[in-house]
Design a protein around this motif. Structure first.
Motif, PDB file in Angstrom:
ATOM      1  N   SER A 175       1.036  -1.045  -0.004  1.00  0.00           N
ATOM      2  CA  SER A 175       0.010  -0.006  -0.013  1.00  0.00           C
ATOM      3  C   SER A 175       1.039   1.265   0.023  1.00  0.00           C
ATOM      4  O   SER A 175       2.274   1.114  -0.100  1.00  0.00           O
ATOM      5  CB  SER A 175      -0.906   0.185   1.276  1.00  0.00           C
ATOM      6  OG  SER A 175      -0.066   0.333   2.333  1.00  0.00           O
ATOM      7  N   ILE A 205      -8.414  -6.274  -0.938  1.00  0.00           N
ATOM      8  CA  ILE A 205      -8.146  -4.806  -1.501  1.00  0.00           C
ATOM      9  C   ILE A 205      -9.130  -4.030  -1.555  1.00  0.00           C
ATOM     10  O   ILE A 205     -10.052  -4.249  -2.275  1.00  0.00           O
ATOM     11  CB  ILE A 205      -7.170  -4.930  -2.880  1.00  0.00           C
ATOM     12  CG1 ILE A 205      -6.004  -5.699  -2.406  1.00  0.00           C
ATOM     13  CG2 ILE A 205      -6.760  -3.527  -3.170  1.00  0.00           C
ATOM     14  CD1 ILE A 205      -4.952  -6.092  -3.773  1.00  0.00           C
ATOM     15  N   GLN A 209      -8.077   1.386  -4.269  1.00  0.00           N
ATOM     16  CA  GLN A 209      -6.838   1.437  -3.764  1.00  0.00           C
ATOM     17  C   GLN A 209      -5.726   1.485  -4.741  1.00  0.00           C
ATOM     18  O   GLN A 209      -5.616   0.860  -5.526  1.00  0.00           O
ATOM     19  CB  GLN A 209      -6.712   0.171  -2.840  1.00  0.00           C
ATOM     20  CG  GLN A 209      -5.255  -0.080  -2.294  1.00  0.00           C
ATOM     21  CD  GLN A 209      -5.163   0.643  -0.924  1.00  0.00           C
ATOM     22  OE1 GLN A 209      -6.136   0.629  -0.136  1.00  0.00           O
ATOM     23  NE2 GLN A 209      -3.963   1.291  -0.852  1.00  0.00           N
ATOM     24  N   LYS A 210      -4.636   2.225  -4.272  1.00  0.00           N
ATOM     25  CA  LYS A 210      -3.267   2.162  -5.190  1.00  0.00           C
ATOM     26  C   LYS A 210      -2.510   1.169  -4.576  1.00  0.00           C
ATOM     27  O   LYS A 210      -2.332   1.207  -3.394  1.00  0.00           O
ATOM     28  CB  LYS A 210      -2.863   3.729  -5.151  1.00  0.00           C
ATOM     29  CG  LYS A 210      -1.645   3.724  -5.993  1.00  0.00           C
ATOM     30  CD  LYS A 210      -0.558   5.053  -5.557  1.00  0.00           C
ATOM     31  CE  LYS A 210      -1.270   6.362  -6.053  1.00  0.00           C
ATOM     32  NZ  LYS A 210      -0.403   7.183  -5.656  1.00  0.00           N
ATOM     33  N   VAL A 211      -2.058   0.382  -5.418  1.00  0.00           N
ATOM     34  CA  VAL A 211      -1.101  -0.794  -4.875  1.00  0.00           C
ATOM     35  C   VAL A 211       0.198  -0.725  -5.737  1.00  0.00           C
ATOM     36  O   VAL A 211       0.078  -0.695  -6.881  1.00  0.00           O
ATOM     37  CB  VAL A 211      -1.936  -2.073  -5.276  1.00  0.00           C
ATOM     38  CG1 VAL A 211      -1.086  -3.219  -4.680  1.00  0.00           C
ATOM     39  CG2 VAL A 211      -3.208  -2.127  -4.616  1.00  0.00           C
ATOM     40  N   TYR A 230      -4.123   0.508 -10.233  1.00  0.00           N
ATOM     41  CA  TYR A 230      -5.314   0.916  -9.192  1.00  0.00           C
ATOM     42  C   TYR A 230      -6.384  -0.074  -9.330  1.00  0.00           C
ATOM     43  O   TYR A 230      -6.547  -0.602 -10.525  1.00  0.00           O
ATOM     44  CB  TYR A 230      -5.850   2.184  -9.662  1.00  0.00           C
ATOM     45  CG  TYR A 230      -5.129   3.430  -9.495  1.00  0.00           C
ATOM     46  CD1 TYR A 230      -5.148   4.152  -8.207  1.00  0.00           C
ATOM     47  CD2 TYR A 230      -3.947   3.718 -10.440  1.00  0.00           C
ATOM     48  CE1 TYR A 230      -4.308   5.391  -7.903  1.00  0.00           C
ATOM     49  CE2 TYR A 230      -3.228   4.870 -10.242  1.00  0.00           C
ATOM     50  CZ  TYR A 230      -3.194   5.556  -8.959  1.00  0.00           C
ATOM     51  OH  TYR A 230      -2.448   6.722  -8.816  1.00  0.00           O
TER      52      TYR A 230
ATOM     53  N   TYR B 317      -2.897  -7.586   4.663  1.00  0.00           N
ATOM     54  CA  TYR B 317      -3.905  -8.250   3.925  1.00  0.00           C
ATOM     55  C   TYR B 317      -3.859  -9.982   4.295  1.00  0.00           C
ATOM     56  O   TYR B 317      -5.060 -10.229   4.421  1.00  0.00           O
ATOM     57  CB  TYR B 317      -3.476  -7.898   2.564  1.00  0.00           C
ATOM     58  CG  TYR B 317      -4.077  -6.669   2.051  1.00  0.00           C
ATOM     59  CD1 TYR B 317      -5.029  -5.910   2.847  1.00  0.00           C
ATOM     60  CD2 TYR B 317      -3.488  -6.135   0.870  1.00  0.00           C
ATOM     61  CE1 TYR B 317      -5.237  -4.662   2.375  1.00  0.00           C
ATOM     62  CE2 TYR B 317      -3.832  -4.710   0.484  1.00  0.00           C
ATOM     63  CZ  TYR B 317      -4.499  -3.995   0.941  1.00  0.00           C
ATOM     64  OH  TYR B 317      -4.933  -2.975   0.697  1.00  0.00           O
TER      65      TYR B 317
END
Lengths: 232, 440
Positions: A175, A205, A209-211, A230, B317
């Motif tokens: 993240s 996720i 969310q930007k990953v 994204y 996660y």
């Protein structure tokens, strides 16, 4: 069983109970006996792949161990907290000639992993003294292919990359703040140059969310460029 | 340092004696366990209130000494030794157990905490608290410094951290806490069973003191510094006190059981599952409707600050197991493998000897009482839920089961032994009077 139990069942119970005690003693007595002996140890301190990520642990007493290491040729003495890095510390106890216990211990001295990335320290036992040598491993480049930078995805992505070596690899997802998945640490070592994210991770996720993702060669201590996608 | 270590353990014992004299008069060892849990909660709440820990605060139980001396009118160990049923066999068994405990303790203290989770999870958290003197530090809250399982509960790290405040950071001496907890497990079993039958109680603690898994398991054994041993203590405590509640109808044991459940939540996340199951158990077996509210309060109030705070800690996660639940049907093909591995582990002689077959034999041989069936059903349900985790796990099932499943059996083993021994002793003709003079 105590009252009116049939004799053969009572006998079976006592047999089981006796067998329990005897078995336990047979297993434990040699172990207890071995623990009365002195043991020797070998120490390994290395920037293993797994620990190069943003993933470290404080281990204060490591300093005490390090201070006991004599400064000799090729030896490197850490003076924490002057320098910071994440290292991997393995302690091998030899209780028995054929029985080796490997105990990973973690500690973290710094946030600046990049400064020390790729440098490997190995503690070598010499009688009762230890020192560690410094090695700089080869660092080939890995080129990430897909998903491409700033891609917006609606399904679990297939990650692929091009590497000069044959792996194995470790893929990390981050993240904006922290590494949230490391396949080497959390799942498995990747043996091919592609990996599809399981649905479970995709579901966890948050939308929008930007990953970030990057991939490393596990035994070469190196990192590819960082890519971002994204979740749609 | 050794003297300080002994002083720290003495400090915990003083708190336990206080709880014993003022609250749970018939449960000396479980009073110790309850105080150890309460001690962690108090230390945690002090930190939540912004008080930075130091080596004086961790010795706060010593202020109980005057209250204990005021209350004690006979020697504290009066009533602990068994009474007139002592005979040559019981003396031999007691000697054997003490010898095993001494040798086992020497084995446990031989090496420092060395296994991965013991260091990287529990001891790391303890050291972070010790170095920062609070949990409100970037070590806990800065995601850049994320460590293994940041949302894992803090009972054990707080105990270890308090030890470090008292003694200094020492990975070997800190294992005295585990020896102490091990003695509490054995003592609680003995104390709970001796009222039924002295020889059964002594034989039971001899069995548990010799279970190889406690000494040899590389993931979860006493020597490894994992939180599974304290969790086993609180599971056992909840069972013993609930059984006491069912026998007597008193509310004190019920509150004690609720506290044990709360402490199990504060020890490991698995404790939450156990607590939910046992709460349903109380719903079914309650004597009065108000008992439900009492149990719920005893469970929720102590851990509420932790449950709130945990939501603000960084998460990984990979730890979101519940997110895999909707896909569970995709992994049902794992069930035969899970069942096979679970069965093989139960019959693993190197870990358990013949303990599990012996327990099953005891349960099968004569019809158990309804309450015993309910207790056993709760354990079975817990195991089923435990095994259910392996259906949805993102890890390699066989690998994870090999590491985790024996630990899960460690959690329930003392409680299972308690049930089996109760079942064995049920109907024993030689029930002892509550208090009778010592004989030898």
């Amino acid at each position: 069983m105590r009252n009116g139990g049939k004799s053969y069942t009572r006998m079976l119970f006592w047999l089981l109970l006796a067998a329990q005690f005897i078995l336990s003693l047979i297993i434990l007595v040699p172990i207890f006996y071995e623990s009365t002996k002195e043991f020797t140890a070998s120490l390994t301190l290395t920037t293993e792949q797994k620990q190069i990520s943003k993933y470290g642990h404080f281990y204060r007493s490591m300093k005490d161990y390090i201070r006991q290491i004599p400064a000799e040729d090729n030896a490197v003495i850490f003076e924490p907290p002057g320098e910071r890095a994440a290292f991997f510390w393995i302690l091998n106890y030899f209780f028995l000639p054929r029985k080796i216990y490997t105990f990973p211990e973690y500690f973290m001295l710094d946030n600046d992993f990049t400064a020390k990335r790729g440098i490997k320290f190995v503690l070598i036992p010499q009688e009762k003294r230890f020192y560690f040598k410094r090695h700089v491993p080869r660092m080939p480049d890995i080129m990430t292919k897909s998903p491409v930078n700033f891609d917006t995805l609606a399904y679990p992505p297939l990650f692929s990359w091009v590497a000069p070596d044959t792996g194995p690899y470790s893929l990390s997802l981050c993240s904006e703040y922290a590494e949230v998945l490391n396949t080497y640490r959390d799942l498995e070592i990747l043996l091919t140059d592609r990996w599809t994210m399981p649905q479970g991770y995709w579901s966890s996720i948050p939308r929008g969310q930007k990953v970030y993702w990057f991939v490393r060669s596990v035994d070469q201590d190196m990192t590819s460029g960082l890519m971002v996608f994204y979740k749609k | 340092m050794i003297l300080l270590s002994i002083l720290f353990i003495f400090n915990l014992i003083i708190g336990g004696v206080f709880v014993w004299k003022y609250v749970f008069k018939s449960h000396f060892f479980l009073s110790q366990a309850i105080f150890a849990g309460a001690y962690s909660i108090i230390i945690f709440i002090l930190m939540v209130l912004g008080i930075r820990l130091n080596s004086i605060i961790v010795f706060f139980p010593l202020v109980f000494i005057p209250f204990i001396l005021y209350k004690i009118n006979v020697a504290p160990w009066t009533g602990l030794p068994p009474n007139k049923r002592r005979n040559i066999y019981s003396c031999l068994l007691a000697f054997f157990v003490l010898l095993t405990l001494l040798v086992g303790a020497a084995h446990i203290m031989k090496s420092p905490v060395y296994e991965g989770d013991g260091l990287a999870i529990w001891l790391t958290k303890a050291k972070m608290i010790t170095l920062d003197r609070t949990i409100y530090s970037e070590n806990f809250f800065d995601p850049h410094r994320i460590h293994d399982h940041p949302r894992y509960p803090l009972l054990l790290p707080l105990l270890e951290s308090s030890f470090f405040f008292a003694v200094g950071i020492d990975e070997r001496l800190v294992k005295l806490i585990f020896v102490y907890i091990w003695v509490l497990i054995i003592g609680s079993l003995y104390e709970a069973l001796r009222r039924k039958s002295l020889n059964t109680a002594l034989a039971s603690i001899a069995i548990i003191a010799l279970i190889p898994a406690y000494y040899t398991l590389a993931d979860g054994g006493i020597a490894t510094g994992y939180a599974d041993i304290p969790l086993g203590l609180f599971y056992l405590g909840a069972f013993v006190l609930l059984a006491d509640y069912l026998d007597t109808g008193n509310r004190k044991p019920l509150i004690g059981a609720g506290l044990c459940l709360a402490f199990s939540i504060f020890t490991k996340n698995e404790g939450l599952l156990f607590t939910i199951i046992m709460f349903f158990f109380v719903l079914i077996k309650k004597r009065r409707k108000s008992d439900i509210l009492i149990t719920l309060s005893a469970i929720v109030l102590p851990v509420l600050p932790w449950l709130i705070l945990a939501q603000h800690l960084p998460s990984l996660y990979a730890e979101h197991y519940l997110s895999y639940v909707p896909e569970f049907y995709l992994y049902l093909h794992r069930i035969p493998l899970i069942a096979k591995t679970a069965l093989f582990e139960i019959f693993d002689l190197r870990h358990w000897g013949l303990f599990w077959p012996l327990s099953i034999f005891v349960f099968m041989h004569r019809k158990p009482k309804p309450e015993t069936i309910h207790f056993a059903a709760a354990l079975m349900l817990l195991i089923i839920f435990y095994l259910g985790i392996f259906i949805i796990t993102p890890w390699d099932v066989e690998f994870q089961m090999k590491i985790v499943y024996p630990r899960m059996l460690l959690h329930i083993m003392p409680a299972t032994l308690f049930l089996a021994a109760r079942q064995y002793a049920a109907g024993a003709p030689n029930k002892l009077p509550a208090q009778s003079p010592p004989a030898c």
